[in-house]
Scaffold this motif. Sequence first.
Motif, PDB file in Angstrom:
ATOM      1  N   ARG A 223      76.361  15.146  81.858  1.00 24.26           N
ATOM      2  CA  ARG A 223      76.706  14.481  80.602  1.00 24.26           C
ATOM      3  C   ARG A 223      77.547  15.380  79.690  1.00 24.26           C
ATOM      4  O   ARG A 223      77.254  16.562  79.522  1.00 24.26           O
ATOM      5  CB  ARG A 223      75.439  14.069  79.856  1.00 24.26           C
ATOM      6  CG  ARG A 223      74.533  13.134  80.648  1.00 24.26           C
ATOM      7  CD  ARG A 223      73.225  12.896  79.922  1.00 24.26           C
ATOM      8  NE  ARG A 223      72.323  12.065  80.699  1.00 24.26           N
ATOM      9  CZ  ARG A 223      71.465  12.548  81.602  1.00 24.26           C
ATOM     10  NH1 ARG A 223      71.401  13.851  81.828  1.00 24.26           N
ATOM     11  NH2 ARG A 223      70.672  11.736  82.280  1.00 24.26           N
ATOM     12  N   MET A 224      78.565  14.785  79.061  1.00 24.93           N
ATOM     13  CA  MET A 224      79.392  15.487  78.074  1.00 24.93           C
ATOM     14  C   MET A 224      78.665  15.474  76.729  1.00 24.93           C
ATOM     15  O   MET A 224      79.033  14.751  75.804  1.00 24.93           O
ATOM     16  CB  MET A 224      80.760  14.811  77.949  1.00 24.93           C
ATOM     17  CG  MET A 224      81.581  14.818  79.224  1.00 24.93           C
ATOM     18  SD  MET A 224      83.211  14.051  79.004  1.00 24.93           S
ATOM     19  CE  MET A 224      82.753  12.322  78.757  1.00 24.93           C
ATOM     20  N   VAL A 225      77.639  16.287  76.607  1.00 26.75           N
ATOM     21  CA  VAL A 225      76.747  16.190  75.457  1.00 26.75           C
ATOM     22  C   VAL A 225      77.366  16.718  74.173  1.00 26.75           C
ATOM     23  O   VAL A 225      76.799  16.517  73.090  1.00 26.75           O
ATOM     24  CB  VAL A 225      75.412  16.927  75.739  1.00 26.75           C
ATOM     25  CG1 VAL A 225      74.659  16.236  76.870  1.00 26.75           C
ATOM     26  CG2 VAL A 225      75.655  18.389  76.065  1.00 26.75           C
ATOM     27  N   ASP A 226      78.497  17.387  74.258  1.00 28.44           N
ATOM     28  CA  ASP A 226      79.145  17.928  73.070  1.00 28.44           C
ATOM     29  C   ASP A 226      80.415  17.177  72.698  1.00 28.44           C
ATOM     30  O   ASP A 226      81.171  17.624  71.831  1.00 28.44           O
ATOM     31  CB  ASP A 226      79.484  19.403  73.284  1.00 28.44           C
ATOM     32  CG  ASP A 226      78.243  20.259  73.379  1.00 28.44           C
ATOM     33  OD1 ASP A 226      77.474  20.287  72.403  1.00 28.44           O
ATOM     34  OD2 ASP A 226      78.040  20.899  74.427  1.00 28.44           O
ATOM     35  N   MET A 227      80.679  16.048  73.338  1.00 26.94           N
ATOM     36  CA  MET A 227      81.910  15.308  73.047  1.00 26.94           C
ATOM     37  C   MET A 227      81.930  14.864  71.585  1.00 26.94           C
ATOM     38  O   MET A 227      80.894  14.625  70.963  1.00 26.94           O
ATOM     39  CB  MET A 227      82.022  14.080  73.953  1.00 26.94           C
ATOM     40  CG  MET A 227      80.975  13.032  73.708  1.00 26.94           C
ATOM     41  SD  MET A 227      81.128  11.606  74.805  1.00 26.94           S
ATOM     42  CE  MET A 227      79.783  10.567  74.187  1.00 26.94           C
ATOM     43  N   GLN A 228      83.121  14.785  71.041  1.00 22.72           N
ATOM     44  CA  GLN A 228      83.280  14.338  69.663  1.00 22.72           C
ATOM     45  C   GLN A 228      83.127  12.818  69.590  1.00 22.72           C
ATOM     46  O   GLN A 228      83.700  12.088  70.393  1.00 22.72           O
ATOM     47  CB  GLN A 228      84.661  14.743  69.138  1.00 22.72           C
ATOM     48  CG  GLN A 228      84.849  16.238  69.038  1.00 22.72           C
ATOM     49  CD  GLN A 228      86.242  16.622  68.586  1.00 22.72           C
ATOM     50  OE1 GLN A 228      87.122  15.782  68.424  1.00 22.72           O
ATOM     51  NE2 GLN A 228      86.462  17.912  68.375  1.00 22.72           N
TER      52      GLN A 228
END
Length: 272
Positions: A223-228
């Motif tokens: 998962r791209m848990v830090d995506m904006q």
Amino acid sequence: MSTDFTNITESASLYDHLEEKSTLELLTDINREDHKVADAVEVVIPAIADLVDDILPRMERGGRVFYIGAGTSGRLGVLDASEIPPTYGMPPTLFIGLIAGGDYALRHPVENAEDIADQAWADMSAYDISEADSVIGIAASGTTPYVLGGLREANRRGLVTGGITSNPGSPIALTAKHPIVTIVGPEYVTGSSRMKSGTAQKMVLNMISSSLMIHMGRVEGNRMVDMQLSNKKLVERGTRMLMDYYGWSHDRAQAELLEAHSVRAVMDKHPK
């Protein structure tokens, strides 16, 4: 400049009389050639891995990655660099794409900009370069003076250097500490390296930056848990990540996300 190598990117196409072909024939031929790209990239995976593993410890102590290129190659570097902040929530100063001729060249050709051998280092110098930084030159031909000059100066100053090219034995392949040579063969339209060579460059750049960001802890599971959360689509993506991870309802997941402003912040608040 020496040309004592086989310039595959300028070799004659394996196809001829293109103007006489139907649209279906043209597209089928191009697709047939595009199938060769992934195979060419597969061959150089060990070289890509060596480059990533050399960059990583430097990035962990604050180093950055500079992409330098001209024309299509430069644009692809800028594209990859520009996608790091929204995808991984990192600052725009971590991956920096520089193109011969400056940002104007992203949309317009800039005559002779790629022929100025000392310009890439001049462009990089505005960023207070340190030995922790890395430079990746991108040039299908492997001869672009802008790229070659930048790599040579980076080598002289002890930086990690990589070179992405489609011509083995080219000056850039021989100059970069980590040459990545994707031998995709002659282009469908002779010399049009924005085609297979450009596709190979895009694939390699994605592999480099994605691997580095995963190693830097910017992915949890898959998962791209830090995506904006910059638009409704990404808010919905983050919401569904939390629904899948916690088994929450859509309303609760979205409320938690909007309050915390990132998937990671929610996961930190509610450890499993």
